[in-house]
Design a protein around this motif. Structure first.
Motif, PDB file in Angstrom:
ATOM      1  N   ARG A  72      93.545  22.537 183.561  1.00  0.00           N
ATOM      2  CA  ARG A  72      92.281  22.865 183.177  1.00  0.00           C
ATOM      3  C   ARG A  72      91.276  21.881 184.021  1.00  0.00           C
ATOM      4  O   ARG A  72      90.291  21.679 183.204  1.00  0.00           O
ATOM      5  CB  ARG A  72      92.143  23.230 181.961  1.00  0.00           C
ATOM      6  CG  ARG A  72      92.990  24.365 180.991  1.00  0.00           C
ATOM      7  CD  ARG A  72      92.489  24.910 180.017  1.00  0.00           C
ATOM      8  NE  ARG A  72      91.076  25.347 179.916  1.00  0.00           N
ATOM      9  CZ  ARG A  72      90.482  26.703 180.545  1.00  0.00           C
ATOM     10  NH1 ARG A  72      91.248  27.423 181.098  1.00  0.00           N
ATOM     11  NH2 ARG A  72      89.310  26.777 180.315  1.00  0.00           N
ATOM     12  N   ILE A  73      91.836  21.240 184.955  1.00  0.00           N
ATOM     13  CA  ILE A  73      90.887  20.482 185.618  1.00  0.00           C
ATOM     14  C   ILE A  73      90.170  21.071 186.779  1.00  0.00           C
ATOM     15  O   ILE A  73      90.915  21.951 187.701  1.00  0.00           O
ATOM     16  CB  ILE A  73      91.585  19.093 186.171  1.00  0.00           C
ATOM     17  CG1 ILE A  73      92.249  18.332 184.925  1.00  0.00           C
ATOM     18  CG2 ILE A  73      90.621  18.213 186.897  1.00  0.00           C
ATOM     19  CD1 ILE A  73      90.933  17.609 184.155  1.00  0.00           C
ATOM     20  N   SER A  74      89.093  21.092 187.128  1.00  0.00           N
ATOM     21  CA  SER A  74      88.113  21.816 188.120  1.00  0.00           C
ATOM     22  C   SER A  74      88.525  21.059 189.462  1.00  0.00           C
ATOM     23  O   SER A  74      87.953  19.979 189.372  1.00  0.00           O
ATOM     24  CB  SER A  74      86.844  21.964 187.563  1.00  0.00           C
ATOM     25  OG  SER A  74      86.115  22.568 188.823  1.00  0.00           O
ATOM     26  N   ILE A  75      88.749  21.760 190.549  1.00  0.00           N
ATOM     27  CA  ILE A  75      88.652  21.065 191.800  1.00  0.00           C
ATOM     28  C   ILE A  75      88.025  21.807 192.779  1.00  0.00           C
ATOM     29  O   ILE A  75      87.636  23.018 192.517  1.00  0.00           O
ATOM     30  CB  ILE A  75      90.405  21.069 192.364  1.00  0.00           C
ATOM     31  CG1 ILE A  75      91.475  20.744 191.452  1.00  0.00           C
ATOM     32  CG2 ILE A  75      90.581  20.783 193.926  1.00  0.00           C
ATOM     33  CD1 ILE A  75      91.720  19.556 191.305  1.00  0.00           C
ATOM     34  N   ASN A  76      87.264  21.008 193.318  1.00  0.00           N
ATOM     35  CA  ASN A  76      86.135  21.661 194.321  1.00  0.00           C
ATOM     36  C   ASN A  76      86.611  21.274 195.887  1.00  0.00           C
ATOM     37  O   ASN A  76      87.362  20.151 196.095  1.00  0.00           O
ATOM     38  CB  ASN A  76      84.870  21.071 194.448  1.00  0.00           C
ATOM     39  CG  ASN A  76      84.000  21.254 193.020  1.00  0.00           C
ATOM     40  OD1 ASN A  76      84.384  22.261 192.194  1.00  0.00           O
ATOM     41  ND2 ASN A  76      83.132  20.343 192.584  1.00  0.00           N
ATOM     42  N   ILE A  77      86.526  22.370 196.567  1.00  0.00           N
ATOM     43  CA  ILE A  77      86.932  22.260 198.158  1.00  0.00           C
ATOM     44  C   ILE A  77      85.430  22.482 198.838  1.00  0.00           C
ATOM     45  O   ILE A  77      84.807  23.260 198.707  1.00  0.00           O
ATOM     46  CB  ILE A  77      88.022  23.474 198.655  1.00  0.00           C
ATOM     47  CG1 ILE A  77      89.191  23.342 197.598  1.00  0.00           C
ATOM     48  CG2 ILE A  77      88.214  23.070 200.144  1.00  0.00           C
ATOM     49  CD1 ILE A  77      89.871  21.895 197.921  1.00  0.00           C
TER      50      ILE A  77
END
Length: 152
Positions: A72-77
């Protein structure tokens, strides 16, 4: 594929099943094609296919008990124009994957607001990667982030 015995001078709509392609990395942006038949002729119909790339990796959390995967860690590209092109959560074991990147330069980073709210820092803070142009799509699968509690 050849289709015979169509009425000449009629207009037809061809609907392409976007899920019928041989490769998951292939995408058809316009799956409906209009054509008009001409008597006694075959027409070649070109279907433009966009080939997309995939990125995957792991997010670990480091504490006094060691290192383990964190869900549940948010990754941004972010693309080369500094535009957000993808945002997703890690799985329960810390694994993440994202399919849908056009060829080009990107960077992946943990969502800064989430890191601030949790009181963690990420090592590295961001990872740059390149999606190469390829007939079958490119896969970058070696991204790893380690989260550590911020020290005052």
């Amino acid at each position: 594929l050849r289709i015979y015995d169509l009425q000449p001078y009629n207009q037809f709509m061809i609907h392409i099943d976007v899920l019928s392609l041989d490769n998951i990395a292939w995408k058809i942006e316009k799956p409906v094609i209009a054509l008009e038949t001409v008597p006694n002729q075959f027409k070649t119909i070109y279907v433009p296919v966009k080939v997309l790339g995939e990125v995957s990796g792991m997010v670990f959390i480091k504490d006094e008990n060691g290192t383990k995967g964190q869900g549940r860690i948010s990754i941004n590209i972010i693309n080369s124009k500094n535009e957000l092109v993808g945002e997703f959560l890690t799985e329960g074991d810390g694994y993440f994957t994202y399919l849908g990147l056009e060829p080009g330069q990107y960077k992946a980073l943990i969502n800064p607001k989430q890191l601030e709210n949790l009181g963690y820092s990420s090592r590295p803070s961001e990872i740059s990667f390149t999606i190469e142009q390829s007939e079958f799509g490119d896969i970058v699968d070696d991204l790893e982030f380690v989260l550590e509690k911020k020290t005052d």
